[in-house]
Design a protein around this motif. Structure first.
Motif, PDB file in Angstrom:
ATOM      1  N   THR A 112       0.832  -1.203   0.000  1.00  0.00           N
ATOM      2  CA  THR A 112       0.000   0.000   0.000  1.00  0.00           C
ATOM      3  C   THR A 112       0.868   1.257   0.000  1.00  0.00           C
ATOM      4  OG1 THR A 112      -1.707  -1.177   1.226  1.00  0.00           O
ATOM      5  CG2 THR A 112      -1.814   1.229   1.216  1.00  0.00           C
ATOM      6  N   THR A 113       0.581   2.149  -0.931  1.00  0.00           N
ATOM      7  CA  THR A 113       1.370   3.369  -1.092  1.00  0.00           C
ATOM      8  C   THR A 113       0.463   4.575  -0.926  1.00  0.00           C
ATOM      9  OG1 THR A 113       2.792   2.189  -2.642  1.00  0.00           O
ATOM     10  CG2 THR A 113       2.998   4.581  -2.579  1.00  0.00           C
ATOM     11  N   SER A 114       0.865   5.499  -0.059  1.00  0.00           N
ATOM     12  CA  SER A 114       0.004   6.634   0.261  1.00  0.00           C
ATOM     13  C   SER A 114       0.370   7.908  -0.476  1.00  0.00           C
ATOM     14  CB  SER A 114       0.057   6.902   1.774  1.00  0.00           C
ATOM     15  OG  SER A 114       1.393   7.180   2.187  1.00  0.00           O
ATOM     16  N   ALA A 115       1.597   8.008  -1.002  1.00  0.00           N
ATOM     17  CA  ALA A 115       2.018   9.247  -1.656  1.00  0.00           C
ATOM     18  C   ALA A 115       3.148   8.961  -2.635  1.00  0.00           C
ATOM     19  CB  ALA A 115       2.466  10.271  -0.622  1.00  0.00           C
ATOM     20  N   TYR A 116       3.226   9.803  -3.664  1.00  0.00           N
ATOM     21  CA  TYR A 116       4.289   9.713  -4.661  1.00  0.00           C
ATOM     22  C   TYR A 116       4.895  11.095  -4.851  1.00  0.00           C
ATOM     23  CZ  TYR A 116       2.182   5.217  -5.919  1.00  0.00           C
ATOM     24  OH  TYR A 116       1.683   3.933  -5.887  1.00  0.00           O
ATOM     25  N   PHE A 117       6.200  11.146  -4.996  1.00  0.00           N
ATOM     26  CA  PHE A 117       6.853  12.416  -5.262  1.00  0.00           C
ATOM     27  C   PHE A 117       8.080  12.193  -6.135  1.00  0.00           C
ATOM     28  CE2 PHE A 117       8.574  10.936  -1.183  1.00  0.00           C
ATOM     29  CZ  PHE A 117       9.947  11.081  -1.357  1.00  0.00           C
ATOM     30  N   ASP A 118       8.696  13.292  -6.565  1.00  0.00           N
ATOM     31  CA  ASP A 118       9.812  13.267  -7.514  1.00  0.00           C
ATOM     32  C   ASP A 118      10.938  14.136  -6.959  1.00  0.00           C
ATOM     33  OD1 ASP A 118      10.276  12.863 -10.813  1.00  0.00           O
ATOM     34  OD2 ASP A 118      11.332  14.556  -9.947  1.00  0.00           O
ATOM     35  N   VAL A 119      12.184  13.672  -7.136  1.00  0.00           N
ATOM     36  CA  VAL A 119      13.358  14.450  -6.724  1.00  0.00           C
ATOM     37  C   VAL A 119      14.278  14.604  -7.927  1.00  0.00           C
ATOM     38  CG1 VAL A 119      15.356  14.601  -5.199  1.00  0.00           C
ATOM     39  CG2 VAL A 119      13.211  13.638  -4.344  1.00  0.00           C
ATOM     40  N   TYR A 120      14.680  15.829  -8.212  1.00  0.00           N
ATOM     41  CA  TYR A 120      15.552  16.129  -9.347  1.00  0.00           C
ATOM     42  C   TYR A 120      16.762  16.909  -8.842  1.00  0.00           C
ATOM     43  CZ  TYR A 120      16.913  17.524 -14.088  1.00  0.00           C
ATOM     44  OH  TYR A 120      17.600  17.709 -15.267  1.00  0.00           O
ATOM     45  N   VAL A 121      17.957  16.312  -9.018  1.00  0.00           N
ATOM     46  CA  VAL A 121      19.213  16.952  -8.598  1.00  0.00           C
ATOM     47  C   VAL A 121      20.187  16.885  -9.772  1.00  0.00           C
ATOM     48  CG1 VAL A 121      21.094  16.993  -6.932  1.00  0.00           C
ATOM     49  CG2 VAL A 121      18.823  16.234  -6.215  1.00  0.00           C
ATOM     50  N   PRO A 122      20.222  17.908 -10.632  1.00  0.00           N
ATOM     51  CA  PRO A 122      21.150  17.871 -11.771  1.00  0.00           C
ATOM     52  C   PRO A 122      22.570  18.178 -11.339  1.00  0.00           C
ATOM     53  CG  PRO A 122      19.981  19.951 -11.737  1.00  0.00           C
ATOM     54  CD  PRO A 122      19.406  19.115 -10.606  1.00  0.00           C
ATOM     55  N   GLY A 123      23.527  17.759 -12.161  1.00  0.00           N
ATOM     56  CA  GLY A 123      24.933  18.078 -11.900  1.00  0.00           C
ATOM     57  C   GLY A 123      25.642  16.987 -11.139  1.00  0.00           C
ATOM     58  N   THR A 124      26.968  17.121 -11.058  1.00  0.00           N
ATOM     59  CA  THR A 124      27.808  16.085 -10.439  1.00  0.00           C
ATOM     60  C   THR A 124      28.559  16.586  -9.212  1.00  0.00           C
ATOM     61  OG1 THR A 124      29.629  16.675 -11.908  1.00  0.00           O
ATOM     62  CG2 THR A 124      28.141  14.933 -12.648  1.00  0.00           C
ATOM     63  N   THR A 125      28.339  17.850  -8.782  1.00  0.00           N
ATOM     64  CA  THR A 125      29.079  18.368  -7.636  1.00  0.00           C
ATOM     65  C   THR A 125      28.407  18.015  -6.314  1.00  0.00           C
ATOM     66  OG1 THR A 125      27.913  20.486  -7.756  1.00  0.00           O
ATOM     67  CG2 THR A 125      29.984  20.292  -8.984  1.00  0.00           C
ATOM     68  N   THR A 126      27.182  17.485  -6.369  1.00  0.00           N
ATOM     69  CA  THR A 126      26.474  17.112  -5.148  1.00  0.00           C
ATOM     70  C   THR A 126      26.973  15.759  -4.653  1.00  0.00           C
ATOM     71  OG1 THR A 126      24.488  18.356  -5.743  1.00  0.00           O
ATOM     72  CG2 THR A 126      24.224  16.554  -4.178  1.00  0.00           C
ATOM     73  N   THR A 127      27.432  15.714  -3.405  1.00  0.00           N
ATOM     74  CA  THR A 127      27.947  14.461  -2.838  1.00  0.00           C
ATOM     75  C   THR A 127      26.944  13.783  -1.928  1.00  0.00           C
ATOM     76  OG1 THR A 127      28.967  15.708  -1.036  1.00  0.00           O
ATOM     77  CG2 THR A 127      30.323  15.250  -2.981  1.00  0.00           C
ATOM     78  N   GLY A 128      25.951  14.513  -1.452  1.00  0.00           N
ATOM     79  CA  GLY A 128      24.952  13.916  -0.576  1.00  0.00           C
ATOM     80  C   GLY A 128      23.610  14.597  -0.728  1.00  0.00           C
ATOM     81  N   VAL A 129      22.533  13.832  -0.552  1.00  0.00           N
ATOM     82  CA  VAL A 129      21.171  14.360  -0.597  1.00  0.00           C
ATOM     83  C   VAL A 129      20.391  13.727   0.549  1.00  0.00           C
ATOM     84  CG1 VAL A 129      19.021  14.530  -1.895  1.00  0.00           C
ATOM     85  CG2 VAL A 129      21.201  14.734  -3.092  1.00  0.00           C
ATOM     86  N   THR A 130      19.737  14.552   1.333  1.00  0.00           N
ATOM     87  CA  THR A 130      18.886  14.069   2.415  1.00  0.00           C
ATOM     88  C   THR A 130      17.436  14.380   2.080  1.00  0.00           C
ATOM     89  OG1 THR A 130      20.614  14.414   4.070  1.00  0.00           O
ATOM     90  CG2 THR A 130      18.368  14.187   4.871  1.00  0.00           C
ATOM     91  N   ILE A 131      16.615  13.321   2.021  1.00  0.00           N
ATOM     92  CA  ILE A 131      15.186  13.470   1.726  1.00  0.00           C
ATOM     93  C   ILE A 131      14.415  13.200   3.014  1.00  0.00           C
ATOM     94  CG2 ILE A 131      13.243  12.609   0.366  1.00  0.00           C
ATOM     95  CD1 ILE A 131      15.291  11.664  -1.719  1.00  0.00           C
ATOM     96  N   THR A 132      13.544  14.115   3.378  1.00  0.00           N
ATOM     97  CA  THR A 132      12.700  13.946   4.559  1.00  0.00           C
ATOM     98  C   THR A 132      11.245  14.160   4.163  1.00  0.00           C
ATOM     99  OG1 THR A 132      14.451  14.764   6.021  1.00  0.00           O
ATOM    100  CG2 THR A 132      12.222  14.720   6.902  1.00  0.00           C
TER     101      THR A 132
END
Length: 736
Positions: free
Chosen positions: A401-421
């Protein structure tokens, strides 16, 4: 400039070489004999040697006003309105003349519409075989040619890109000088004696004799003089014309007609903004690359354009930009607009909430205002966008069962970490869509059902990785799944016949409510032991389980542990590498443990560094001429997994053991050689420490090295060198 080479071209009907011959006489004067501005017509505004466009030739914005546009077989501008009109007398120049004009290539690698027609394509050709012509070759060199005969050519001066360039050639007797954007280059002596055929007319962008030899691009402001202009005159002409160039503005996007559509259908998209011109193009960029699209319509006031998104574009989150190329090489005009996201999905959805953030320091945080945020870490510029879908954007449902859907877009290669909350959610687990299937997100936590926040910390080694956040759908799923924290085995090689013990610890988001828990230990030899966890997890203490096993063959084995809860949900597997089992009946070497692989060791990507795990057994069986055993080596940051399939030789000398063989990478292709060198720190001459070296190469490419931890240390990399990489854990033994 010097250093030119004179090359003789064989005349033929293919390319620029033509047939038959004639005679003519030059006309000398201070101004041009002919001048074709190409401002919406083919008129010669000096001598009225007017022409006519042939084929599909047309007009586009030029350096000053408009320019000729050639793009297909048969395109050119024939002077005199007829292919057989012949060269006018005052253009029948032999020893003294200048030809110049502006040119913009449509393709930086191929100058002609049809490459099979010849080695180059003309800016201006004075007639048939024997006449003079100004051409450009594929590599951008400029050519003065006797059609069907010899030519001279530039060496360093090039027209090799798709910007406008002013190209000219002057001839005074045997003296020839080329110019590109006012820069001069002298050619070797060249005076072949040009002749003119009354059966073929001069032309621009092609030749009247061979209509298929077409310059793919634009030509503007073509002039012919009956004298050799001076260098200063050419420079003045270049700057004077360039000052008339319409410098393009940098475009900007205000809105797009819609931001979602279903993949597989052709989409007509209207983009509103500023600075759009007929030369503008639309960039459709996804995680797999950029498709450049040509607008079907551009508003005359530059505020709107229409582009068709082909049905062949796959479902993906896309960033749309509009770019306009510089009009001149020396100009600062043109540029790329801001980006706007477009969501091409598998199902018909809408975007309920979205947020975008950019930063120059590597830290950007975007939020939808509903408890969903995504934050980046790294260096340099950063950008992140989060968007909530109204429903599932894919044609496949997640596993529960899935209650929500979302999208994350992070272009480029300089990002070393992403925190999703994601807070205030109904669900406890994040899944992500890789384009084929839904998979659980690694490195995620769920604080408690009351607070309702899921946090995922992504990096270069997570699932998904930061580089996979190119418009990635996520789903909030309700799954009470357990998570294996660790699985451990014996830290040292074990003698054959002795029992081996293993232990696993694990947590579960629902804690004991999801029990009882069963833990399965896969021993890597085709057998497994399943046991009930004696100690289930609590909110603060991990659960644990243990098992025993006796191997019947020596070798190197990978131990895997998985946990199943009472809902039937199975944890992601965790592995212990490696269990080494040896037979002490003969001299041999064994080892197991891990090293810190330094940057530079993984040759395809020298920046990679991290933990590398190994396990090995190598010995000579009684009466055998080659050793046997098993070797495994894993460098997780590089996703490099090596396993031996055969040995060639082994040498044990004091505290040092070394053997060579072949194996597979990732389970495929028995085409990789390896050399393992190990030192037993307990033996004399070892220096008192266990050290290790692994070298792997591709046999099919003649020995190109893929991995060598000795390279990362900066020590001696000869095959006979002592290994210098210390163990981070484990041990190496040479048995006698």
């Amino acid at each position: 400039m010097t250093g030119l080479t004179s090359v003789t071209a064989v005349g033929s009907g293919d390319g620029v070489g033509l047939a038959v011959a004639g005679t003519g006489s030059p006309s000398v004067g201070s101004g041009p004999i002919s001048y074709w501005p190409a401002d919406g017509n083919a008129q010669d505004i000096v001598s009225h040697h007017d022409g006519a466009l042939q084929g599909a030739a047309s007009y586009v914005p030029g350096v000053a006003g408009q320019a000729f546009n050639f793009s297909a077989d048969g395109d050119n501008m024939v002077i005199g309105n007829s292919d057989t009109a012949g060269t006018p007398t005052d253009l029948q120049l032999d020893t003294t003349f200048t030809v110049g004009g502006w040119v913009r290539r449509a393709d930086a690698s191929q100058i002609a519409v049809d490459e099979s027609r010849g080695p180059g394509a003309p800016i201006f050709a004075a007639g048939g075989s024997g006449a003079y012509a100004l051409l450009i070759f594929d590599d951008g060199r400029v050519v003065l040619n006797q059609l069907g005969g010899s030519y001279v050519i530039t060496s360093p001066l090039l027209v090799a890109d798709t910007s406008w360039h002013y190209v000219a050639v002057t001839k005074s007797g045997p003296s020839v000088t080329f110019y590109v954007d006012g820069v001069a280059e002298s050619a070797p002596a060249y005076d072949p004696g040009f002749v003119f055929d009354s059966g073929y007319a001069p032309s621009i962008g092609g030749t009247s004799y061979e209509p298929g030899n077409v310059l793919n691009g634009n030509i503007d402001e073509v002039k012919v003089w009956g004298r050799a202009l001076t260098g200063s005159e050419i420079v003045d002409l270049f700057h004077a014309t360039a000052s008339n160039a319409p410098h393009f503005p940098v475009p900007g996007i205000t809105t797009i007609g819609e931001n979602t559509a279903v993949a597989g259908t052709s989409i007509s998209l209207t983009i509103t903004g500023t600075g759009f011109v007929t030369a503008s193009q639309v960039d459709w960029t996804t995680g797999t690359g950029t498709t450049v699209l040509t607008p079907s319509w551009v508003a005359t006031d530059g505020t709107q354009l229409t582009v068709t998104i082909p049905a062949t574009q796959p479902a993906a989150t896309t960033i749309i930009t509009v770019h306009t190329p510089p009009f001149l090489t020396t100009g600062t005009d043109g540029g790329t607009s801001n980006g706007v996201l477009f969501y091409l999905t598998q199902t018909n959805v809408t975007i309920a909430n979205a947020g975008t953030s950019t930063s120059s320091t590597g830290s950007a945080t975007a939020t939808t205002g509903t408890g969903l945020t995504a934050s980046t870490s790294g260096t340099g510029s950063a950008s992140v966008t989060v968007a909530q879908y109204s429903t599932n954007p894919t044609s496949t449902d997640p596993p529960a069962t899935t209650s929500a859907y979302f999208d994350v877009y992070v272009p480029g290669t300089t990002t070393t970490g992403v925190t999703i909350t994601d807070c205030n959610v109904t669900g406890n687990t994040l899944y992500w869509w890789d384009g084929t299937q839904w998979s659980p997100v690694s490195n995620q936590t769920y604080d408690s059902p009351s607070a309702g926040c899921i946090t995922a910390t992504l990096s270069s080694t997570s699932s998904p990785t930061t580089l996979q956040l190119t418009g990635t759908p996520f789903g909030v799923v309700t799954i009470p799944a357990s998570i294996v924290q660790s699985v451990t085995g014996p830290p040292a090689p074990t003698a054959l016949g002795a029992p081996v013990s293993a232990a696993a610890t694990f947590t579960d988001v629902a804690h004991a409510a999801a029990g009882p828990f069963t833990v399965s230990f896969d021993w890597g030899d085709g057998s497994a032991t399943t046991t009930t966890a004696a100690s289930p997890p609590t909110a603060s203490v991990a659960g644990s389980a243990s098992a025993m096993h006796t191997y019947v063959h020596d070798g190197v084995y990978t131990l895997t542990a998985t946990v199943k809860d009472r809902y039937g949900q199975i944890s992601s597997a965790d592995q212990y590498q490696y269990i080494v089992v040896y037979d002490s009946s003969a001299g041999f070497t064994t080892g197991g443990g891990w090293i810190n692989s330094a940057a530079g060791s993984y040759i395809p990507n020298p920046s990679l560094a991290g933990r590398a795990e190994f396990g090995f057994v190598s010995k000579y069986q009684h009466g055998a001429t080659v050793p046997s055993g098993s070797t495994q080596f894993d460098l997780s940051p590089a996703n490099l997994h090596f396993k031996s399939t055969s040995y060639q030789w082994m040498v044990i000398a004091g505290a040092k053991a070394q053997y060579k063989g072949s194996g597979t990478l990732g389970g495929s292709g028995d085409a990789y050689g390896f050399l393992l060198t190990a030192v037993d720190g307990h033996l004399a001459g070892s220096g008192g420490a266990d050290t290790f070296r692994m070298k792997i190469w591709d046999v099919t490419t003649g020995g190109n090295v893929i991995y060598d931890d000795q390279v990362g240390t900066g020590a001696d990399t000869s095959d006979t060198a002592m290994p210098v990489t210390p163990l981070g854990g484990g041990s190496i033994h040479i048995h006698n």
